[in-house]
Design a protein around this motif. Structure first.
Motif: not given
Lengths: 429, 333
Positions: A178, A182, A293-294, A296-301
């Protein structure tokens, strides 16, 4: 068509394992099977990141090391001298110092709330980092020195069940992923690859040199198994030769259960809306972002999710080998090997990733004896010809696997760039 | 005064040596990125390969009885090793990367291919040389140069070895030559044009295939130079440059990928940062301990020696966050 091809390939793989098992014996093949299935889990993790999400993670080694450190900490027996010493208190202070430093940096990063902006904020952030670093070092250095000298040598373990350690490995890897995600996921392709390699090298340097936590190059062993070890079976009257096979098969069963659960879940996720969204982001992140679609957040997921599997896999390998040696981790063995598995198997296809993992691992492991046999042959021939024997066959042959791996990936990229069991994108007509 | 000389020997001399090696390696990485738009991961192993070629040439010279009284033989054979490595680099491009480029593969695929090349080169080196270490100075002596400092109270001398002096000199020569090539020659200008905009360069009639070949020749030659320099400074082993390929990438990225002079600056920045980070600063503070408001601890390095290489990665990550395309604006894939 695809299903038939997969079936033929898996049947071929089964035959290969059977032949190797017949040559090397049941004890050896059971050992290879456990390790190759653990690698299959790791390959699934990379398949999520690269195959589903198109993320270029070259820091797999770091995740495997974290998993190993986690299972060592959870499952190794309690080190009583450490808990009886001043060590825990000093470590507690170091932890407080760390948190204080973290708060300081966090505060500086949000200094704009109190009106400090622009250049002043940057200066304040840098200052906060320096102060936090000094504060943390001022607590951790004496604590580390104390524990290594008088406080029991290192912190030891908690003496809990290894499976808990595997799960903790997954959690630890997720936490670190995570933070890494980030930091790095804003970067594209090549930069992301190099940044993740850099971070995995930092993790390696830390785990290798934090002797108070991992015993560093002194290594930790024996790490307990979650299933009965051969000695337990021998105590119950199983013969020595059989005990190794049965014990390893028991371990293998547990690994396969983990693999099957992970496989089922991510296969379902791939077919569902979540998987379609991820593929959309992978294939065209700009279009996906414009559809709301977000990215960056999905990629972090997806980065965190893949890292969980890597952490668990890394923990399994350490449990199985019963030794945690941070010095033995190498980018070739623990990062590139897994990339070759996923690329050769077929990025984006879970069956392909598992197939690639099993095939490449067995190729990697048998390259050594095959090369030795080959070299011995050539050496005998050259001696007969009067040119003398090949020197140091043993050490040279063990290097053959690196070369073989390079040749395999080159051939795969050239002639089967999508892998042996490529991704099938279903289209509704 | 002695403390300052100690500082000079440990930080400045070591930093210049390390920085030169990083800089020469990073120029190759950055040129390949500028022209071909992919991170050439096998560069470290091309360096090792160049080092081993120079080593073999040196053994050949010794077998023929050729000895050089003034400079180590390793330096005499360096130009030949550079030419041979450049030819091999051209071969590697033709065999591994050109077919993928012709297919229109993405830069990512080329990066993975370069890892394959890394493994093949390293495997071949290990197969033929084993995994032990080799030294250029089995028969020759590594000369130590001591320069006394004509100042009061200075008893220590400024120390460095002769190979270190020669490698810094050859770096200067290589950099000047590269500068002249890029700024004065037609081909060098074509190279810069292609780095800026490959399609535009092609339609303006620049022979892009030739530019690609020249890039590999320069990168290969410089890789051999960096590898040999590193091997002359420490020992030759199969994973010699594999371990420093990341700091080299860090140098290239810090300087901005695609910018040769940025790479040189990045190389020296990382070299100095590494040596300064592990330097025990309390040595410098001891003489003025009386006027300082705090007690000087016995060891006061920024990081312990074991973490030397991580300094490069920390700089890399910080630069990537703070200015993702490097200090001087670099190229993007």
């Amino acid at each position: 068509m695809m299903a038939r091809r997969s079936l033929v390939l898996f049947a071929g793989l089964f035959l290969l394992f059977a032949v190797i098992g017949w040559v090397l014996g049941a004890a050896n093949i059971s050992l290879l099977l456990v390790q190759s299935f653990a690698y299959a889990l790791i390959a699934l993790g990379l398949n999520i990141q690269w195959g589903y999400g198109g993320l270029f993670n070259f820091g797999i080694m770091g995740m495997l090391m974290l998993g190993g450190a986690a299972v060592t900490f959870i499952s190794y027996p309690v080190n009583a001298p450490f808990w009886g010493s001043e060590g825990p208190l000093m470590l507690g202070k170091a932890l407080m110092a760390f948190l204080a430093g973290f708060l300081l940096v966090w505060g500086a990063r949000h200094a704009d709330r109190v009106g400090i902006r622009g250049r002043w904020k940057s200066a304040l952030t840098i200052l906060a980092w320096i102060v936090a670093y000094i504060v943390y070092r001022s607590q951790i250095d004496p604590a580390a020195a104390y524990i290594e000298k008088v406080g029991g040598g290192w912190v030891g373990g908690l003496g809990l069940h290894p499976v808990l350690g595997w799960l903790f490995g997954g959690i630890l890897a997720a936490g670190v992923a995570y933070v890494v995600g980030k930091i790095c996921l804003g970067l594209r392709t090549d930069y992301l690859a190099i940044a993740t390699i850099g971070i995995s090298e930092i993790i390696r340097a830390l785990l290798k040199n934090m002797d108070w936590l991992t015993r560093g190059t002194l290594t930790v062993s024996p790490i307990p198994w979650p299933t009965p070890i051969p000695q337990d079976l021998q105590a119950q009257g199983v013969s020595i030769a059989d005990s190794f096979i049965y014990a390893r098969l028991g371990f293998l069963a547990l690994v396969i259960i983990f693999l099957a659960i992970a496989f089922f879940l991510i296969q379902r996720a791939y077919g569902g809306p979540w998987g379609r969204m991820m593929r959309a982001i992978r294939d065209n992140h700009i279009a996906a972002a414009s559809m709301g679609k977000n990215v960056t957040r999905r990629q972090l997921e997806i980065f965190v999710l893949g890292s969980v599997l890597m952490g668990i896999g890394g923990a399994m390998l350490v449990s199985f080998q019963q030794i945690y040696d941070p010095g033995s981790y190498q980018p070739i063995n623990h990062t590139f090997l897994i990339w070759v598995m996923v690329i050769v198997g077929g990025a984006g296809n879970n069956w392909g990733a598992v197939f690639g993992a099993l095939l490449i691992y067995i190729t990697w492991m048998i390259s050594d004896p095959v090369a030795q046999w080959l070299f011995n042959g050539i050496s005998g021939w050259s001696t007969d010809m009067g040119w003398g024997a090949i020197p140091e066959i043993q050490s040279r042959a063990s290097q053959m696997r690196v070369f073989v791996l390079g040749v395999v990936i080159t051939i795969a990229l050239r002639y089967a760039p999508r892998g042996l069991i490529p991704e099938v994108v279903k289209r509704e007509v | 005064m002695n403390e300052l000389i100690f500082f000079f020997n440990n930080v400045m001399v070591a930093g210049v040596v390390l920085g030169s090696i990083y800089a020469v390696g990073a120029i190759g990485v950055t040129l390949i990125f500028g022209i071909l738009r992919f991170a050439h991961f096998a560069h470290g192993d091309m360096m090792t390969m160049g080092g081993f070629i120079a080593f073999l040439l040196m053994l050949g010279c010794q077998a023929l009885g050729i000895t050089t009284p003034l400079v180590p033989t390793g330096f005499i054979v360096l130009p030949v090793a550079m030419v041979l490595t450049a030819i091999l680099a051209l071969g590697i491009d033709k065999g591994f990367y050109a077919p993928l480029r012709a297919r229109g593969a993405r830069p990512v695929t080329l990066l993975i291919a370069s890892i394959g090349v890394t493994l093949i080169i390293q495997g071949l080196i290990r197969l033929s040389f084993g995994s032990g270490t080799w030294s250029f100075f089995e028969t020759e002596q590594k000369q130590l140069i001591r320069i006394p400092v004509p100042l009061e109270g200075a008893t220590r001398t400024i120390n460095f070895t002769q190979p270190q002096l020669l490698m810094v000199l050859s770096t200067v020569i290589a950099v000047v030559a590269l500068h002249l090539f890029l700024s004065r020659s037609r081909l060098g200008k074509a190279m810069r044009a292609m780095a800026d905009n490959a399609d535009l360069a092609q339609v303006s009639g620049i022979n892009t295939k030739l530019v690609v070949r020249v890039t590999w020749v320069i990168a290969g030659g410089l890789a051999a130079m960096a590898g040999t320099m590193l091997a002359l400074d420490v020992n030759l082993k199969p994973d010699l440059a594999f371990n420093i390929v990341l700091p080299i990438f860090a140098a290239a990225i810090v300087g901005g990928l695609g910018k040769p002079f940025g790479a040189i600056a990045g190389g020296y920045l990382i070299g100095f940062a590494e040596t300064a980070a592990i330097f025990n600063w309390s040595v410098l503070l001891k003489p003025i301990a009386g006027v300082l408001p705090f007690e000087v601890p016995a060891t006061m390095a920024v990081v312990p020696t074991e973490y030397k290489l991580t300094v490069a990665f920390v700089i890399l990550v910080v630069v990537l966050l703070w200015r993702p395309t490097g200090i001087f604006k670099g190229a993007q894939t």
